[in-house]
Every structure is written in structure tokens, then in C-alpha cells.
Design a protein around this motif. Structure first.
Motif, mmCIF file in Angstrom:
data_model
loop_
_atom_site.group_PDB
_atom_site.id
_atom_site.type_symbol
_atom_site.label_atom_id
_atom_site.label_comp_id
_atom_site.label_asym_id
_atom_site.label_seq_id
_atom_site.Cartn_x
_atom_site.Cartn_y
_atom_site.Cartn_z
ATOM 1 N N LEU A 54 -4.063 6.472 -3.025
ATOM 2 C CA LEU A 54 -4.808 7.713 -3.195
ATOM 3 C C LEU A 54 -3.975 8.824 -3.828
ATOM 4 O O LEU A 54 -4.526 9.754 -4.419
ATOM 5 C CB LEU A 54 -5.334 8.189 -1.834
ATOM 6 N N PHE A 55 -2.660 8.727 -3.713
ATOM 7 C CA PHE A 55 -1.786 9.827 -4.142
ATOM 8 C C PHE A 55 -1.195 9.617 -5.529
ATOM 9 O O PHE A 55 -1.120 10.542 -6.334
ATOM 10 C CB PHE A 55 -0.651 10.010 -3.122
ATOM 11 N N THR A 56 -0.737 8.401 -5.813
ATOM 12 C CA THR A 56 0.062 8.193 -7.024
ATOM 13 C C THR A 56 -0.744 7.753 -8.239
ATOM 14 O O THR A 56 -0.235 7.807 -9.360
ATOM 15 C CB THR A 56 1.161 7.143 -6.778
ATOM 16 N N VAL A 57 -1.982 7.298 -8.038
ATOM 17 C CA VAL A 57 -2.783 6.804 -9.166
ATOM 18 C C VAL A 57 -3.407 7.995 -9.881
ATOM 19 O O VAL A 57 -4.293 8.664 -9.335
ATOM 20 C CB VAL A 57 -3.867 5.821 -8.691
ATOM 21 N N THR A 58 -2.959 8.273 -11.106
ATOM 22 C CA THR A 58 -3.362 9.494 -11.807
ATOM 23 C C THR A 58 -3.809 9.231 -13.244
ATOM 24 O O THR A 58 -3.649 10.086 -14.110
ATOM 25 C CB THR A 58 -2.201 10.495 -11.827
ATOM 26 N N ASP A 59 -4.373 8.063 -13.518
ATOM 27 C CA ASP A 59 -4.872 7.787 -14.864
ATOM 28 C C ASP A 59 -5.915 8.822 -15.268
ATOM 29 O O ASP A 59 -6.590 9.420 -14.418
ATOM 30 C CB ASP A 59 -5.488 6.395 -14.908
ATOM 31 N N ALA A 60 -6.089 9.014 -16.571
ATOM 32 C CA ALA A 60 -6.971 10.066 -17.068
ATOM 33 C C ALA A 60 -8.443 9.784 -16.791
ATOM 34 O O ALA A 60 -9.238 10.718 -16.648
ATOM 35 C CB ALA A 60 -6.753 10.259 -18.570
ATOM 36 N N THR A 68 -5.672 0.534 -12.243
ATOM 37 C CA THR A 68 -4.338 0.704 -11.668
ATOM 38 C C THR A 68 -4.338 0.399 -10.174
ATOM 39 O O THR A 68 -3.428 -0.266 -9.660
ATOM 40 C CB THR A 68 -3.831 2.131 -11.917
ATOM 41 N N THR A 69 -5.359 0.871 -9.466
ATOM 42 C CA THR A 69 -5.454 0.604 -8.027
ATOM 43 C C THR A 69 -5.527 -0.896 -7.760
ATOM 44 O O THR A 69 -4.884 -1.411 -6.826
ATOM 45 C CB THR A 69 -6.684 1.310 -7.440
ATOM 46 N N ALA A 70 -6.289 -1.622 -8.582
ATOM 47 C CA ALA A 70 -6.409 -3.068 -8.403
ATOM 48 C C ALA A 70 -5.088 -3.784 -8.653
ATOM 49 O O ALA A 70 -4.828 -4.852 -8.084
ATOM 50 C CB ALA A 70 -7.486 -3.618 -9.346
ATOM 51 N N LEU A 71 -4.233 -3.198 -9.500
ATOM 52 C CA LEU A 71 -2.957 -3.832 -9.823
ATOM 53 C C LEU A 71 -1.866 -3.557 -8.779
ATOM 54 O O LEU A 71 -0.834 -4.232 -8.792
ATOM 55 C CB LEU A 71 -2.468 -3.325 -11.193
ATOM 56 N N LEU A 72 -2.088 -2.601 -7.905
ATOM 57 C CA LEU A 72 -1.038 -2.237 -6.939
ATOM 58 C C LEU A 72 -0.571 -3.430 -6.099
ATOM 59 O O LEU A 72 0.645 -3.656 -5.975
ATOM 60 C CB LEU A 72 -1.527 -1.097 -6.037
ATOM 61 N N PRO A 73 -1.474 -4.220 -5.483
ATOM 62 C CA PRO A 73 -0.978 -5.358 -4.693
ATOM 63 C C PRO A 73 -0.218 -6.382 -5.523
ATOM 64 O O PRO A 73 0.709 -7.026 -5.017
ATOM 65 C CB PRO A 73 -2.266 -5.960 -4.110
ATOM 66 N N ALA A 74 -0.604 -6.533 -6.804
ATOM 67 C CA ALA A 74 0.089 -7.510 -7.650
ATOM 68 C C ALA A 74 1.552 -7.150 -7.838
ATOM 69 O O ALA A 74 2.404 -8.022 -8.047
ATOM 70 C CB ALA A 74 -0.606 -7.603 -9.016
ATOM 71 N N VAL A 75 1.859 -5.864 -7.761
ATOM 72 C CA VAL A 75 3.245 -5.406 -7.850
ATOM 73 C C VAL A 75 3.894 -5.348 -6.469
ATOM 74 O O VAL A 75 5.040 -5.752 -6.281
ATOM 75 C CB VAL A 75 3.300 -4.021 -8.525
ATOM 76 N N ALA A 107 9.580 2.024 -15.840
ATOM 77 C CA ALA A 107 8.151 1.777 -16.083
ATOM 78 C C ALA A 107 7.392 3.044 -16.432
ATOM 79 O O ALA A 107 6.256 2.965 -16.929
ATOM 80 C CB ALA A 107 7.525 1.120 -14.847
ATOM 81 N N ARG A 108 7.981 4.222 -16.230
ATOM 82 C CA ARG A 108 7.273 5.467 -16.543
ATOM 83 C C ARG A 108 6.981 5.616 -18.026
ATOM 84 O O ARG A 108 6.123 6.411 -18.407
ATOM 85 C CB ARG A 108 8.098 6.660 -16.051
ATOM 86 N N GLY A 114 2.236 2.981 -15.397
ATOM 87 C CA GLY A 114 3.591 2.517 -15.141
ATOM 88 C C GLY A 114 4.244 3.294 -14.017
ATOM 89 O O GLY A 114 4.950 2.719 -13.171
ATOM 90 N N HIS A 115 3.997 4.602 -13.998
ATOM 91 C CA HIS A 115 4.555 5.436 -12.920
ATOM 92 C C HIS A 115 4.010 5.008 -11.559
ATOM 93 O O HIS A 115 4.773 4.840 -10.597
ATOM 94 C CB HIS A 115 4.208 6.899 -13.190
ATOM 95 N N SER A 116 2.689 4.825 -11.466
ATOM 96 C CA SER A 116 2.073 4.450 -10.188
ATOM 97 C C SER A 116 2.591 3.110 -9.682
ATOM 98 O O SER A 116 2.917 2.961 -8.498
ATOM 99 C CB SER A 116 0.549 4.390 -10.345
ATOM 100 N N LEU A 117 2.654 2.127 -10.567
ATOM 101 C CA LEU A 117 3.120 0.801 -10.156
ATOM 102 C C LEU A 117 4.590 0.837 -9.762
ATOM 103 O O LEU A 117 5.015 0.149 -8.825
ATOM 104 C CB LEU A 117 2.885 -0.200 -11.290
ATOM 105 N N GLY A 118 5.391 1.645 -10.462
ATOM 106 C CA GLY A 118 6.798 1.768 -10.112
ATOM 107 C C GLY A 118 6.993 2.388 -8.738
ATOM 108 O O GLY A 118 7.824 1.927 -7.941
ATOM 109 N N VAL A 119 6.216 3.427 -8.447
ATOM 110 C CA VAL A 119 6.297 4.063 -7.123
ATOM 111 C C VAL A 119 5.866 3.098 -6.035
ATOM 112 O O VAL A 119 6.497 3.002 -4.969
ATOM 113 C CB VAL A 119 5.432 5.344 -7.091
ATOM 114 N N PHE A 120 4.786 2.362 -6.280
ATOM 115 C CA PHE A 120 4.283 1.434 -5.256
ATOM 116 C C PHE A 120 5.305 0.338 -4.981
ATOM 117 O O PHE A 120 5.513 -0.050 -3.812
ATOM 118 C CB PHE A 120 2.959 0.825 -5.717
ATOM 119 N N ALA A 121 5.936 -0.160 -6.041
ATOM 120 C CA ALA A 121 6.948 -1.197 -5.849
ATOM 121 C C ALA A 121 8.110 -0.668 -5.012
ATOM 122 O O ALA A 121 8.563 -1.323 -4.061
ATOM 123 C CB ALA A 121 7.454 -1.688 -7.205
ATOM 124 N N PHE A 122 8.588 0.528 -5.362
ATOM 125 C CA PHE A 122 9.720 1.093 -4.606
ATOM 126 C C PHE A 122 9.352 1.300 -3.141
ATOM 127 O O PHE A 122 10.102 0.932 -2.236
ATOM 128 C CB PHE A 122 10.164 2.411 -5.226
#
Length: 497
Positions: A54-60, A68-75, A107-108, A114-122
Motif C-alpha cells: 500500500l505504501f511503496t507502489v507508486t506507478d502513474a 507492480t502489486t502482483a509482482l511483489l511476491p515474485a520478488v 533497480a530504481r 523498480g523502486h517498489s520491487l527493490g524496497v519489497f525485496a530488501f
């Protein structure tokens, strides 16, 4: 700081809705984890996954946000697996953590996704350290992540998707470059170096809570570009942590991990994180620190000593970030600010061109979108200039010059808004003087960006002249006044080093 948080404008109550939706989405995620019979570790993992979704996904666009939300678990799930598998192999674990840091920052360059997925991975690797996750817990943690991301998506894209009624935000791309000239490349190297320092020193401070130092370094690098921005963000993180620890001693410690009270206070903290994030990093960190204290209370390990250790580890992380941005491939405040100012001036130039075409009768010329773009670019300028106008900045000459530049850029934005409003009037008639004035604005911007002198024209249009001409003259005046502070030599060898 208090005024900026509580008196800051909230057009359309966007921040309020953003925060309220976060509380709803995270509460649903934690409730689903509870209904699934998960342990406290599973509920914490699920709550964090929902928070990040809810916080990091900021696509336009909403569609982009959903992808992007759907890709979060894949990362996140492979990273979670690696963290659990390496739990009993400290050296491999630490090296993998640093690799995740570097890859997450690198990834940014692929924008918000790229930013959202990088944050989620970390953060997935981070929470594995927080919970001391092992391989036997992985099935439960997998389900917790998937359930919680699904719950967050259901709330965000189904139950309360207020973004569908809003125009897509204009997000200016960061300054480009290749190789080591690219900011994301330099920041990936800096973040890895800073995290390496934080990891080593953090383990000397505490063999159990060392990951706090790495987390502090990571989050200090988020949403920063230059050396100055990173140093200011580090200071604000430390200040927010200090205030949050003091509040934790008054609020979290007396609660003693009571589930009902802790849940209520955690909801308040989540609301505070989301509501204040856009206006004050210090306040956001206050709520983050208090939330962390409440979670440790649930785990039964909270006490004054633990809060003091968190402060020490945060200091180590801030020091690691500071050393990295000063010593490792520094990106100066001057270079970043100059790049954003040039982008803003280019937008002013484009707006003048399209306005002239619109006033000349070209129906397909529309300068209005340029106004939104200019506002976003000026927001980036303010962010990059923030270190120069910070109260603790001892270089008073540079502070005055930076404030003067910001004031003149705001004048430019005000005149552009007025000019575009006039051009949008269907009754605005063509006047040869408008085309001439637009041409002078274009020439002034070109002279500023190329380092040439700007000719200063009449003091002002006579009384009663068309409004568009008044705005154009005001814009020309602001641009001519910008020449002096933008070309003034630096008063300190630290500026452009």
C-alpha cells in the motif's frame, strides 16, 4: 515542523484517504492471517507485506499499480527463502543481504516499479532477520505474504480505489547518464558500501539487532539523489527515532504487549506513517519507531535497553550512509540541483512556446499539461535544495542564494499558471506583442541554460495592457533576475567538489 504536519494542505483529502485506506488494508491482512491460524510471526510478516504493497507502489496509472502489486511476491518470496536458508550461515547471509541492498537501489533506474520491487525485496530480507525466520516457518510465511498482498490489492483496487477519479500524476524522470555518471549506479555502490559499514559495526554493537543499522542506511538512501539530500535525511531519521523512542517509553513500554491495546495503537501508528510521509520524514520515523516498539512488546522483549539499542543502531546506520555519500562516488548537491533547475527552465520554455502557438490560434497547442509538469519539477528542485536551506547549514551565503532562487522559481510558476489560464480563455485574441514577449521568454530561458547574458527590457507593461502580456513580462523579469544567483560562484569548496 508541527505546523508543516498539521497545517499542510491536503487537496482532495488525498493524504487522509491514503492513510485511512492503509489502516483498513493492513487490518484486513492481519485478520486473514489470524483466521488462517498463523503464528505471531506470520501475522507480522503479513502486516508488513500489506503495508509495503500500500505504501511503496507508486506507478502513474492504476493498471500499472496493479501489475507492480502482483509482482511483489515474485520478488519477495525468493528473497525470503534465501534469508531463511542462510539463517545459520552468517557470512553467506551477510553477503546476500548486501547484494539485495545493491540490487534494490540499482533497480530504481526502471522507475517506480523498480523502486517498489527493490524496497519489497530488501524489507522481506529485513523482516526475516527481525523474526529470526527459519526454513520450517517458510510455508506459513509464504501464505502470509500472498494472503496479505491479496488483501491489500482488494482494498486498494476494489473497495477503495480513489485514484480512478484522479488525473494520473506527472512524475519527472530523474537526470540521466550512463555508467558511473548515472545516479542510480552511484547510489547502488554507495548504499552497498554504507550498508557494509553498518552491518559490520552494527554487529559489534549487537549480535542480535545488527540489522537495524542496515535498515537505517537503506531507508536513508530512499528518495534521495545527492550527498546533501542523504545527509539531511539521515539527520531527520535520527531525530525521528529519538522522538519515537521517547514516546515509546511513555506509551509502548507501559502497555506490556497487551494484544488489544497494542493493536489499537498499531493502527494509530500506521495511520501516522501514511499521513505524515509526504510532509515530514521526521514525523514518519517517529511513528515507525513507535510501531517497532509495539511489535517488540508483542514479542515480549521490549524495554528501555532495547529502545536505547535501537537508537545506537540507527546512529550507526546514519553514519554509514553519511560516510558512503561523502567518500564513495559522491553526487553533489550542486550538480543535482543544477540538473533539476535546467529541467524546470526547459518546461517554462516549452510552456511559452505552446502558449504563443495557442494565442496565435493553433487549436492543438495546449500548455496546460506543462503546468502540472512544472509543479512536479519545482518539487524536485525544493527537495534537492533542502540541504542548502536547512537550519543547520552554516553557509549563510549559500542559504540566502538558494532561498532567492526558490523564490524566483516560484514567481516563474505563478506567472506561468496565470499565462496558461489566459491562453485557455477562448476569447483571448491574438496580439503581436504577445508573440514578441513569448519570444523574449524563450530567449531568456535559452540564455540562462547556455550561460549567456539576458537583456532586461522595459520596467513593465503600461496600465491596462492584456493580462497575458502582464504575465509574460513578469515571467521575463523573474528569469532575468535568476541569472545572478544561478551564475554566482560557490562560496565554499564543498559545493561543487
Amino acid at each position: 515542523m508541527l505546523k508543516r504536519v498539521f497545517m499542510a494542505p491536503d487537496p482532495g483529502r488525498t493524504r487522509l484517504r491514503f492513510a485511512a485506506r492503509a489502516v483498513l488494508g493492513i487490518a484486513l491482512a492481519v485478520a486473514l492471517c489470524g483466521l488462517a491460524g498463523h503464528s505471531l510471526a506470520g501475522a507480522v510478516t503479513g502486516g508488513l507485506a500489506a503495508l509495503l504493497a500500500l505504501f511503496t507502489v507508486t506507478d502513474a496509472t492504476v493498471r500499472g499499480q496493479a501489475v507492480t502489486t502482483a509482482l511483489l511476491p515474485a520478488v519477495g518470496l525468493p528473497v525470503l527463502t534465501a534469508a531463511a536458508e542462510l539463517h545459520d550461515h552468517p557470512v553467506a547471509r551477510d553477503l546476500t543481504f548486501l547484494a539485495v541492498v545493491g540490487a534494490g537501489v540499482y533497480a530504481r533506474r526502471w522507475g517506480p516499479r523498480g523502486h517498489s520491487l527493490g524496497v519489497f525485496a530488501f524489507m522481506t530480507f529485513f523482516v526475516a532477520q527481525f523474526l529470526h525466520a527459519t526454513t520450517d516457518q517458510l510455508p506459513q510465511l509464504y501464505v502470509a505474504v500472498l494472503l496479505s498482498v491479496l488483501a491489500a490489492a482488494a482494498v486498494r483496487f476494489g473497495l477503495w480505489c480513489y485514484e480512478r477519479r484522479l488525473p494520473p500524476p506527472v512524475v519527472p524522470a530523474p537526470p540521466g547518464g550512463t555508467g558511473l555518471a548515472r545516479v542510480t549506479t552511484r547510489q547502488a555502490i554507495q548504499a552497498t558500501a554504507g550498508a557494509g559499514f553498518a552491518l559490520v559495526v552494527g554487529q559489534l554493537v549487537s549480535g542480535q539487532r545488527w540489522y537495524w543499522a542496515v535498515g537505517a542506511t537503506w531507508w536513508i538512501f530512499v528518495n534521495t539523489t545527492s550527498r546533501g539530500e542523504t545527509l539531511v535525511r539521515g539527520f531527520r531519521r535520527l531525530l525521528g527515532t529519538v522522538i519515537g523512542i521517547a514516546l515509546g517509553l511513555l506509551v509502548a513500554v507501559p502497555v506490556h504487549g497487551d494484544p488489544a491495546v497494542t493493536a489499537a495503537l498499531a493502527a494509530v501508528c500506521v495511520f501516522g506513517i501514511f499521513y505524515t510521509a509526504a510532509v515530514s520524514y521526521t514525523w514518519m520515523m517517529l511513528w515507525v519507531t513507535l510501531l517497532a516498539g509495539l511489535l517488540y512488546g508483542l514479542l515480549g522483549v521490549l524495554g528501555p535497553g532495547l529502545l536505547a539499542l535501537r537508537l545506537a543502531e540507527t546512529g550507526v546506520g546514519a553514519l554509514g550512509a553519511a560516510l558512503a555519500v561523502i567518500l564513495v562516488l559522491p553526487v553533489t548537491t550542486h550538480s543535482v540541483t543544477d540538473a533539476w533547475i535546467r529541467r524546470a527552465l526547459g518546461c517554462v520554455h516549452a510552456c511559452a512556446v505552446e502558449t504563443a502557438q495557442r494565442l496565435a490560434g493553433a487549436v492543438d497547442a495546449d500548455p496546460a499539461p506543462r503546468v502540472a509538469e512544472l509543479e512536479q519539477l519545482l518539487a524536485r528542485v525544493r527537495l534537492s535544495v533542502a540541504p542548502l536551506v536547512h537550519p543547520l547549514n552554516p553557509m549563510l551565503g549559500r542559504k540566502r542564494r538558494a532561498r532567492h532562487v526558490l523564490a524566483l522559481l516560484d514567481d516563474c510558476a505563478r506567472e506561468v499558471r496565470g499565462l496558461v489560464a489566459v491562453a485557455a480563455d477562448p476569447e483571448a485574441s491574438h496580439d503581436a506583442r504577445l508573440a514578441v514577449a513569448c519570444g523574449r521568454v524563450e530567449a531568456a530561458v535559452e540564455a540562462l541554460t547556455e550561460g549567456r547574458d539576458i537583456a532586461v527590457h522595459a520596467d513593465g507593461p503600461p496600465h491596462g495592457e492584456p493580462a497575458a502580456l502582464v504575465h509574460l513580462h513578469g515571467l521575463e523579469r523573474a528569469l532575468s533576475e535568476l541569472a545572478r544567483p544561478l551564475r554566482a560562484p560557490s562560496g565554499s569548496p564543498l559545493v561543487g567538489a
